[in-house]
Motif scaffolding. Structure first.
Motif, short mmCIF file in Angstrom:
data_model
loop_
_atom_site.label_atom_id
_atom_site.label_comp_id
_atom_site.label_asym_id
_atom_site.label_seq_id
_atom_site.Cartn_x
_atom_site.Cartn_y
_atom_site.Cartn_z
N TYR A 178 0.85 -1.19 0.00
CA TYR A 178 0.00 0.00 0.00
C TYR A 178 0.89 1.24 0.00
O TYR A 178 1.83 1.35 0.79
CB TYR A 178 -0.91 0.02 1.23
N PHE A 195 -3.37 -0.59 -8.44
CA PHE A 195 -4.82 -0.76 -8.39
C PHE A 195 -5.42 0.14 -7.32
O PHE A 195 -4.74 0.52 -6.35
CB PHE A 195 -5.19 -2.22 -8.09
N ALA A 196 -6.70 0.45 -7.46
CA ALA A 196 -7.43 1.19 -6.43
C ALA A 196 -7.77 0.25 -5.27
O ALA A 196 -7.78 -0.98 -5.42
CB ALA A 196 -8.70 1.78 -7.02
N LEU A 197 -8.08 0.83 -4.12
CA LEU A 197 -8.43 0.03 -2.95
C LEU A 197 -9.86 -0.47 -3.04
O LEU A 197 -10.73 0.20 -3.60
CB LEU A 197 -8.26 0.85 -1.67
N ASP A 198 -10.11 -1.64 -2.43
CA ASP A 198 -11.47 -2.14 -2.31
C ASP A 198 -11.85 -2.22 -0.83
O ASP A 198 -11.08 -1.79 0.04
CB ASP A 198 -11.62 -3.51 -2.99
N ASP A 199 -13.01 -2.75 -0.52
CA ASP A 199 -13.49 -2.79 0.87
C ASP A 199 -12.55 -3.60 1.77
O ASP A 199 -12.33 -3.25 2.93
CB ASP A 199 -14.90 -3.37 0.93
N GLY A 200 -12.01 -4.68 1.25
CA GLY A 200 -11.08 -5.48 2.03
C GLY A 200 -9.82 -4.72 2.37
O GLY A 200 -9.29 -4.84 3.49
N ASP A 201 -9.35 -3.91 1.43
CA ASP A 201 -8.17 -3.08 1.70
C ASP A 201 -8.45 -2.05 2.78
O ASP A 201 -7.60 -1.78 3.63
CB ASP A 201 -7.75 -2.36 0.41
N GLU A 202 -9.64 -1.48 2.76
CA GLU A 202 -10.00 -0.50 3.79
C GLU A 202 -9.95 -1.13 5.19
O GLU A 202 -9.47 -0.52 6.14
CB GLU A 202 -11.39 0.07 3.51
N LYS A 203 -10.42 -2.35 5.31
CA LYS A 203 -10.37 -3.04 6.60
C LYS A 203 -8.94 -3.31 7.02
O LYS A 203 -8.59 -3.19 8.20
CB LYS A 203 -11.16 -4.34 6.52
N CYS A 229 -3.05 3.92 -2.85
CA CYS A 229 -3.21 2.93 -3.90
C CYS A 229 -2.51 1.65 -3.45
O CYS A 229 -1.89 1.62 -2.39
CB CYS A 229 -2.64 3.43 -5.23
N LYS A 230 -2.61 0.60 -4.23
CA LYS A 230 -1.94 -0.64 -3.86
C LYS A 230 -1.22 -1.22 -5.06
O LYS A 230 -1.61 -1.04 -6.21
CB LYS A 230 -2.94 -1.66 -3.31
#
Length: 245
Positions: A178, A195-203, A229-230
């Motif tokens: 990240y 890539f952009a972040l998703d809900d799992g990344d937010e957690k 970003c990741k």
């Protein structure tokens, strides 16, 4: 609590004293006047707290399996070499090759880190190693990374300064990196993509970046104001063609 004045102490004597006391049941250590002693916390497999006042030498927490180590200064190279479990918190900057072959535990560095941080990091069963650096990084951040989580925040960088050096994620074939802010495409290894972040990344950020912020007295919401970003690998066998017939 065991308090040790490490001024002028040979590193083997210091580490023997810590290990023997830990095996005897001591859980709290304060090491004063540390000045380059190597291998502190190496191989310690107890849930102990070690506070280091001074600059520890190479291989801090190598092969560690449970200790919580706090460094109230800078640290040198190879922190968490093949670390299995535990937490290392450095209230300063750190050197090169952090987390080499690390397969569990967390390493949190407040400021900058050097070269080849996270090289050969890997996940082992349910163990997921984590490295977070609050500053900038040198070349080969996440090189040959096979698993785990890395974060690079660049909290102290000035306008125009790059977040990381070159070859970011070179040879990476597992895990996730990240980045807080943007990184130029020419600095990336050929094996990764942004890539952009998703809900799992937010957690994931809430869990580990939240803990990082707590360790250093930072405001999580302020840190998250800049876009993240990741980097993830686009190949699971980036060098397979070199070895397959």
């Amino acid at each position: 609590m065991m308090q040790i004045d490490a001024r002028g102490m040979y590193y083997r004597d210091l580490n023997k004293m810590i290990k023997e006391a830990a095996w005897a049941g001591e859980t709290e250590f304060i090491l004063d006047n540390v000045n380059g002693q190597r291998y502190i916390g190496t191989g310690v497999d107890r849930k102990v707290n070690i506070t280091i006042n001074g600059v520890p030498g190479n291989d801090l927490a190598a092969f560690a399996n449970g200790p919580v180590i706090t460094v109230n200064a800078n640290a040198q190279d190879a922190i968490g070499n093949t670390m299995n479990d535990g937490l290392v918190v450095v209230h300063g900057l750190a050197g090169d090759v952090l987390g080499y072959a690390m397969r569990g535990g967390r390493i949190y560095i407040k400021d900058d880190v050097g070269y080849r941080v996270g090289i050969h990091m890997k996940e082992y069963r349910r163990q997921v190693p984590v490295i977070i650096a609050g500053g900038r990084a040198g070349d080969f951040f996440g090189e040959y990374m096979a698993g785990g989580i890395m974060m690079l925040l660049g909290l102290n960088r000035k306008p125009g300064q790059p977040l990381a050096g070159d070859y970011l994620g070179t040879g990476m074939h597992g895990g996730v990196i990240y980045l807080r802010g943007e990184v130029a495409a020419y600095r990336l290894g050929k094996e990764v993509a942004v890539f952009a972040l998703d809900d799992g990344d937010e957690k994931t950020l809430q869990k580990y970046l939240g803990e990082f912020c707590d360790c250093f007295g930072l405001d999580y919401n302020q840190v998250r104001e800049e876009k993240f970003c990741k980097l993830v690998p686009v190949s699971h066998r980036p060098y397979g063609r070199l070895y397959a017939g």
